[in-house]
Design a protein around this motif. Structure first.
Motif, short mmCIF file in Angstrom:
data_model
loop_
_atom_site.label_atom_id
_atom_site.label_comp_id
_atom_site.label_asym_id
_atom_site.label_seq_id
_atom_site.Cartn_x
_atom_site.Cartn_y
_atom_site.Cartn_z
N VAL B 74 0.85 -1.20 0.00
CA VAL B 74 0.00 0.00 0.00
C VAL B 74 0.88 1.25 0.00
N ALA B 75 1.90 1.25 0.88
CA ALA B 75 2.77 2.42 0.99
C ALA B 75 3.49 2.70 -0.32
N ASN B 76 3.84 1.64 -1.04
CA ASN B 76 4.59 1.80 -2.29
C ASN B 76 3.74 2.26 -3.46
N SER B 77 2.41 2.27 -3.28
CA SER B 77 1.53 2.67 -4.40
C SER B 77 1.23 4.16 -4.33
N GLU B 78 2.20 4.97 -4.02
CA GLU B 78 1.98 6.40 -3.82
C GLU B 78 1.19 7.03 -4.95
N GLY B 79 0.15 7.77 -4.59
CA GLY B 79 -0.65 8.49 -5.57
C GLY B 79 -1.71 7.64 -6.25
N ASN B 80 -1.76 6.35 -5.98
CA ASN B 80 -2.75 5.48 -6.63
C ASN B 80 -4.09 5.55 -5.90
N PRO B 81 -5.13 6.06 -6.56
CA PRO B 81 -6.41 6.19 -5.86
C PRO B 81 -7.23 4.91 -5.87
N ASN B 82 -6.68 3.83 -6.36
CA ASN B 82 -7.44 2.59 -6.48
C ASN B 82 -6.94 1.49 -5.57
N ILE B 83 -6.26 1.86 -4.49
CA ILE B 83 -5.79 0.83 -3.57
C ILE B 83 -5.87 1.35 -2.14
N ILE B 84 -6.38 0.51 -1.25
CA ILE B 84 -6.34 0.84 0.17
C ILE B 84 -5.91 -0.40 0.93
N GLY B 85 -5.52 -0.24 2.18
CA GLY B 85 -5.15 -1.39 3.01
C GLY B 85 -6.05 -1.47 4.22
N TYR B 86 -6.45 -2.69 4.56
CA TYR B 86 -7.18 -2.88 5.82
C TYR B 86 -6.17 -3.39 6.83
N GLU B 87 -5.73 -2.51 7.70
CA GLU B 87 -4.50 -2.76 8.45
C GLU B 87 -4.72 -3.10 9.92
N PRO B 88 -3.87 -3.99 10.45
CA PRO B 88 -3.89 -4.26 11.88
C PRO B 88 -2.97 -3.28 12.62
N ALA B 89 -3.12 -3.23 13.93
CA ALA B 89 -2.36 -2.29 14.74
C ALA B 89 -0.85 -2.49 14.61
N GLY B 90 -0.42 -3.75 14.67
CA GLY B 90 1.01 -4.03 14.71
C GLY B 90 1.77 -3.50 13.52
N ALA B 91 1.23 -3.70 12.32
CA ALA B 91 1.95 -3.31 11.11
C ALA B 91 2.13 -1.80 11.04
N LEU B 92 1.17 -1.03 11.61
CA LEU B 92 1.27 0.43 11.53
C LEU B 92 2.03 1.02 12.71
N SER B 93 1.84 0.46 13.92
CA SER B 93 2.35 1.17 15.09
C SER B 93 3.50 0.46 15.81
N ILE B 94 3.85 -0.77 15.43
CA ILE B 94 4.97 -1.45 16.12
C ILE B 94 6.10 -1.77 15.15
N GLN B 95 5.77 -2.48 14.07
CA GLN B 95 6.81 -3.00 13.17
C GLN B 95 7.79 -1.94 12.66
N PRO B 96 7.33 -0.71 12.29
CA PRO B 96 8.30 0.26 11.79
C PRO B 96 9.41 0.59 12.80
N SER B 97 9.14 0.43 14.12
CA SER B 97 10.20 0.69 15.10
C SER B 97 11.10 -0.51 15.27
N LEU B 98 10.60 -1.69 14.90
CA LEU B 98 11.35 -2.91 15.17
C LEU B 98 12.40 -3.21 14.11
N LYS B 99 12.04 -2.99 12.86
CA LYS B 99 13.01 -3.29 11.81
C LYS B 99 12.92 -2.32 10.66
N LYS B 100 13.89 -2.41 9.80
CA LYS B 100 13.94 -1.50 8.65
C LYS B 100 12.86 -1.91 7.67
N LEU B 101 11.93 -1.00 7.40
CA LEU B 101 10.83 -1.29 6.49
C LEU B 101 10.79 -0.21 5.41
#
Lengths: 508, 309
Positions: B74-101
C-alpha cells in the motif's frame, strides 16, 4: 439420539449435499493441479460461503479441503508431480508403479487409502475428540521437539541411494526454512538486506519448483519419446482380499495421521512423511518400498487424509486450529456466529454433530467422485504434451503466487525449479529438501522455545515429562538399532568379499 | 521444440492477466492470509464499503513478515487512488520501530479506524491465581512465562510494558499465533497471556486486569492498570483503513465518508457483534493522531524493554 437425528437432518438437506458434491469435486481437481492446493482452494471458495447457512458453508469448505488432499495424489502418481505438498510422499512409490504400467492399481490404492484414512479419523474425532485433545495439550514445545527429532531420524532413511546426497538436500531444505523472520526474536535472517525476502520462503513455491517445474524440465530435455508420454489414467479398486492383506498398513497410516493431525502446528505433509518412515521400518514388504510398492502409497495417502478429520479435534474441542486450513474454517465459523472454543461442543452440539456427518459424507463423496475426476485427468493428459506441460507451468505459477500474493514467490518457484533440475541430474533426491522445509521450522522453534521454558537447560529436556522421556528413549533405541544394523551389514559385506567370486555375479 | 513454445505462451498469458486493471476498481489489501481474524472483518467490511463508494472491489491477501509485506505494498503505491489497506495495529504502530521497512507512520493517508478491543491480562482458570497482587507475589520466587502470538506483536508488547512498569517477574515465549499459545497455556507451558476479549471468552480464561483507561463493559470486576497503582498502560487490538500517500483530498473524503457509513451500517454492526469486535470509529485526522501517539508509545516500550537499541 434426538440430537444425532436432528444433526443428520441438518446435514442431509439438498443444499448441503449439493455443496458437498461441488466442493469435493472442485477440491479433487484443484488438489490435482500442481501448485493449487488446499489453501488456494479454500481461498477461492471462502467468499461464496458468506451467503450460505453454517452447515452448507462448512460442507462446501470441508469438501474442498478433503478433496484437495486426495486430489494431490493423482498427479503425484501420474506424472511424478504432487498436486499438493501433502502428497509429496506419494510420489515415492506411486510414480514407479506408473512406470511399471500399474497406474490403475496405484490410483486405486491411493483412492481407497484416502477414503479409509478420512473415515477412520472421523470415527476417532466423533468418539475420542475430548480425550485426544487433552492428550495433545500435553504435547508442549519439548515433546514436539522430541517427536520431530524422532521423525527426522526415521526420515533420513527415506533418501534412497546416497545417504550423503540425501543429507545435503535435507540441510538445504532446512536452510531455506530459516530465511526470513526469526521465529523467536523477529529479527531478519539471510535476507541480505532485501526487504522482499523478510517474509521468508513459503513451502508451496518451493514444492512447485522442486517437483512440478523440475519435472517439466526433465521431460523437455528427454530425447526419448517413450519417457515423456503420460500413461492413460485408470482406476481399479483393490478387492477385499488385497485390502485384508494390507489392512494393518491402512490402520497404521490412518492412526499416525490422526495423531499427528491432532497436534497443533504440524499438518498433513509432516504426517505423510512420518507415516512413510514408519512403513519403511515396519511394513512386511519394506524391501520393495520406493520401487513401486502399494504400501508406500497407503502410508502416505491414508495418513494425509486422516489429518483432515483429526485436525478438527483441537479446533472443535479447544478452539485451537491444528493447521492453516482449520484456521480458515474457524474463521468461516466466526462469520456465521459460531465461535469455536472450549464450550463449542456443549453450546453447539447439534452443529458439531452435523459437521461430523458432513465429514463422513464428504469421504464417501470422494470415493464416488474419484472415478469421474480421474476420467477428467485422463482427458486432460491426452492433450498434446506441450499443452499439458504448458498448463502445469501456468498452474504452478498461479499456485505459487496466490498463496500469499507475494510476487517474490514466482521467482522462488522458478529458481527452485532450475536448482531442482540440476540436483536431479546429479542424482540428488528432492524429497529430503521438502522434508527439511516442512520439519525444519518445527524443529527449530520447538527447540528454542523449549530452551526458553527450561531456562537454557538442555539436560532437563530428558526429564521434562513422561512423554518426552519416552520419545527420547525411542530415539536412543533407534540410533542403537541403526548402528547395529549398519555394523552387521558391513560385516556381511566384508565376509562376502572374502568369498570367491563366481563369474555370473561379477558381471552384475 | 513445440512443447517449449506452448509453455512460453502460457507464461506470457499469466503476465497479460496481471497488467489489466480498470479505473473504477478498488484493491483492498489485507496483509494476512485469507480466513484470519483480520481478514474476516475486512471481508465483512468490503462489500458495504465498496457499495457506498460505488466501485467494484477485490480483497487481496498479501501475507507475510508480520503483515508488513502487504502494508508495504500500500505504501509503495503512492498516488494510486485505487488501492487501500485494511490494516492491523502491529503493522502500523509497532513493526516500523522494530526493523527496517520500506514505510513508516508518515507513508500513508489515514482514512479511518474501524474497530478496537482492549487487551486483558489473563491466566488459566485452572491456576489458583485470583488477583494481580497474587501474581506478582508468586512470580518473585520463580519467574512466570508469558506467551504471545509472535515477537513484536501486541500481546508481547503489552506484557513487556507490564514487566517493566511493575514488580511482576515474567519472561517471554513467542508462539506462531494465538492458537498455539493457547495450547501452551492449556498445557501449563506458559502461565500468562495478554489478549482480547475474544480469546478470553473462547478459551475460558480468568482476567486479572485490563490494559485500558477505564473498566470495560461486561467486566465490572476487572481493574485497570492505573487502579492497581501502576502507570497508565493502554493496549488495544485495533484495525483501520489506510490509503497511499499523495491521493487527492477529494478521494480521501470519499473514502472517509464511505468508511463512516460502513461501520454505522446495521449489517456491519451485527457482524461485529458476532465476531466480538468493538466498533470504534475515528475519522482521518483523529486516526492519524491516534496512530502517531500509539507509534511513539510503542517505540518507548520497545526501548524500555530492551527490544530495540
Amino acid at each position: 439420539m434426538d440430537m444425532i437425528l436432528a444433526a443428520m437432518g441438518d446435514a442431509f438437506t439438498w443444499q448441503a449435499l449439493l455443496a458437498i458434491v461441488i466442493g469435493t469435486w472442485a477440491g479433487i481437481i484443484i488438489g490435482g493441479l500442481p501448485g493449487l492446493g488446499s489453501v488456494v482452494g479454500l481461498t477461492i471458495f471462502l467468499p461464496f460461503t458468506f451467503g450460505m447457512d453454517v452447515i452448507t458453508s462448512m460442507a462446501l469448505l470441508i469438501g474442498v479441503y478433503c478433496g484437495s488432499v486426495y486430489g494431490g495424489s493423482i498427479t503425484a502418481i501420474l506424472i511424478n508431480t504432487p498436486g499438493t505438498p501433502q502428497s509429496a510422499a506419494t510420489t515415492f512409490d506411486g510414480y514407479p508403479m506408473t512406470q511399471q504400467g500399474r497406474v490403475d492399481e496405484a490410483l486405486g490404492w491411493a483412492t481407497f487409502a484416502s477414503f479409509f484414512g478420512g473415515v477412520l479419523s472421523c470415527v476417532l474425532l466423533i468418539f475420542c475428540a475430548p480425550q485426544l485433545a487433552k492428550f495433545a495439550v500435553n504435547f508442549g514445545s519439548i515433546e514436539v521437539f522430541a517427536l520431530v527429532c524422532l521423525a527426522m531420524l526415521c526420515i533420513v532413511g527415506i533418501s534412497r541411494g546416497s545417504l550423503l546426497k540425501g543429507l545435503v538436500c535435507g540441510m538445504m531444505g532446512f536452510f531455506f526454512s530459516t530465511v526470513g523472520s526469526d521465529p523467536i526474536t523477529g529479527a531478519d535472517r539471510f535476507t541480505f538486506g532485501t526487504y522482499a525476502l523478510s517474509s521468508g520462503l513459503d513451502l508451496i513455491p518451493v514444492v512447485v519448483g522442486a517437483f512440478a517445474l523440475s519435472e517439466v524440465f526433465v521431460r523437455f530435455s528427454a530425447r526419448d519419446e517413450e519417457a515423456t508420454t503420460i500413461p492413460e489414467a485408470r482406476l481399479r479398486f483393490p478387492n477385499l482380499r488385497e485390502i485384508g492383506r494390507r489392512l494393518i498398513e491402512l490402520v497404521r497410516g490412518s492412526f499416525i495421521g490422526s495423531f499427528v493431525g491432532a497436534l497443533p502446528g504440524t499438518g498433513a505433509a509432516a504426517a505423510a512423511f512420518i507415516s512413510y518412515a514408519a512403513a519403511q521400518k515396519l511394513s512386511p514388504r519394506r524391501a520393495n518400498l520406493g520401487k513401486g510398492e502399494p504400501d508406500g502409497i497407503i502410508a502416505s495417502e491414508s495418513s494425509n487424509n486422516a489429518v483432515t478429520g483429526s485436525a478438527f479435534i483441537p479446533t472443535l474441542a479447544l478452539g485451537i486450529p491444528g493447521d492453516v486450513v482449520t484456521a480458515m474454517m474457524m474463521g468461516a465459523m466466526v462469520i456465521h456466529g459460531i465461535t469455536p472454543g472450549v464450550r463449542l461442543m456443549v453450546d453447539q452440539a447439534q452443529t458439531v454433530y452435523a459437521l461430523f456427518v458432513v465429514l463422513i459424507i464428504v469421504n464417501v463423496a470422494m470415493l464416488v467422485l474419484s472415478k469421474p475426476s480421474i476420467g477428467l485427468f485422463r482427458y486432460l493428459f491426452k492433450l498434446p504434451l506441450g499443452f499439458v506441460m504448458g498448463g502445469i507451468v501456468m498452474f504452478s505459477f498461479i499456485g505459487a503466487v496466490s498463496v500469499r500474493g507475494n510476487p517474490l514467490d514466482l521467482v522462488v518457484a522458478a529458481l527452485t525449479g532450475i536448482l531442482a533440475y540440476v540436483l536431479r541430474r546429479g542424482g540428488y533426491p528432492l524429497a529430503p529438501l521438502v522434508i527439511g522445509m516442512v520439519l525444519g521450522p518445527a524443529l527449530e522453534s520447538s527447540l528454542r522455545r523449549g530452551l526458553l521454558i527450561s531456562r537454557g537447560d538442555f539436560l532437563s529436556f530428558f526429564t521434562h515429562s513422561g512423554i518426552a522421556a519416552t520419545l527420547f528413549v525411542l530415539i536412543g533405541l533407534f540410533l542403537v538399532w541403526t548402528t547395529m544394523a549398519g555394523v552387521l551389514d558391513w560385516r556381511a559385506k566384508i565376509a562376502a568379499r572374502r568369498e570367491p567370486v563366481s563369474p555370473s555375479s561379477s558381471r552384475a | 521444440m513445440t512443447t517449449l513454445r506452448y509453455s512460453l505462451a502460457a507464461l506470457a498469458l499469466i503476465g497479460a492477466t496481471h497488467s489489466a486493471m480498470a479505473a473504477d476498481h478498488l484493491d483492498i489489501i489485507v496483509p494476512f492470509s485469507a480466513g484470519g481474524a483480520t481478514d474476516i472483518v475486512a471481508r465483512s467490511f468490503e462489500p458495504i464499503f465498496s457499495q457506498r463508494l460505488g466501485v467494484t472491489s477485490v480483497v487481496r491477501n498479501v501475507a507475510g513478515a508480520s503483515a508488513t509485506v502487504g502494508t508495504a505494498e500500500v505504501a509503495n503505491s503512492e498516488g494510486n487512488p485505487n488501492i487501500i489497506g485494511y490494516e492491523p495495529a502491529g503493522a502500523l504502530s509497532i513493526q516500523p520501530s522494530l526493523k527496517k521497512l520500506p514505510y513508516g507512520p508518515d507513508s500513508f493517508t489515514y482514512i479511518c479506524r474501524t474497530v478496537s478491543n482492549p487487551m486483558f491480562l489473563m491466566v488459566s482458570k485452572s491456576s489458583d491465581i485470583e488477583s494481580f497482587k497474587q501474581l506478582v507475589e508468586e512470580s518473585q520466587e520463580y519467574p512466570f512465562l508469558y506467551g504471545s502470538s509472535g515477537p513484536g506483536t501486541l500481546p508481547h508488547l503489552a506484557m513487556a510494558a507490564l514487566t517493566v512498569n511493575s514488580d511482576l517477574k515474567a519472561e517471554h515465549v513467542p508462539y506462531s499465533g494465538s492458537g498455539p499459545a493457547m495450547n501452551a497455556l492449556a498445557g501449563n507451558e506458559i502461565q500468562i497471556m495478554a489478549d482480547t476479549e475474544t480469546i478470553l471468552e473462547n478459551y475460558d480464561l480468568r482476567p486479572l486486569a485490563v490494559f485500558a483507561e477505564n473498566r470495560v463493559e461486561g467486566y465490572p470486576d476487572v481493574p485497570t492498570m492505573q487502579e492497581l497503582g501502576l502507570a497508565e498502560m493502554d493496549f488495544a487490538v485495533w484495525q483501520g483503513v489506510v490509503a497511499p500517500k499523495g491521493i487527492s483530498e477529494e478521494r480521501t473524503q470519499q473514502y472517509a465518508e464511505a468508511c463512516k457509513a460502513t461501520v454505522e451500517s446495521d449489517k456491519f454492526k451485527s457482524f461485529a457483534d458476532k465476531a466480538k469486535a468493538d466498533i470504534a470509529y475515528l475519522g482521518p485526522d483523529d486516526f492519524k493522531a491516534f496512530v502517531q501517539k500509539r507509534f511513539a508509545a510503542n517505540k518507548q516500550v520497545l526501548k524500555d524493554a530492551g527490544l530495540t537499541p
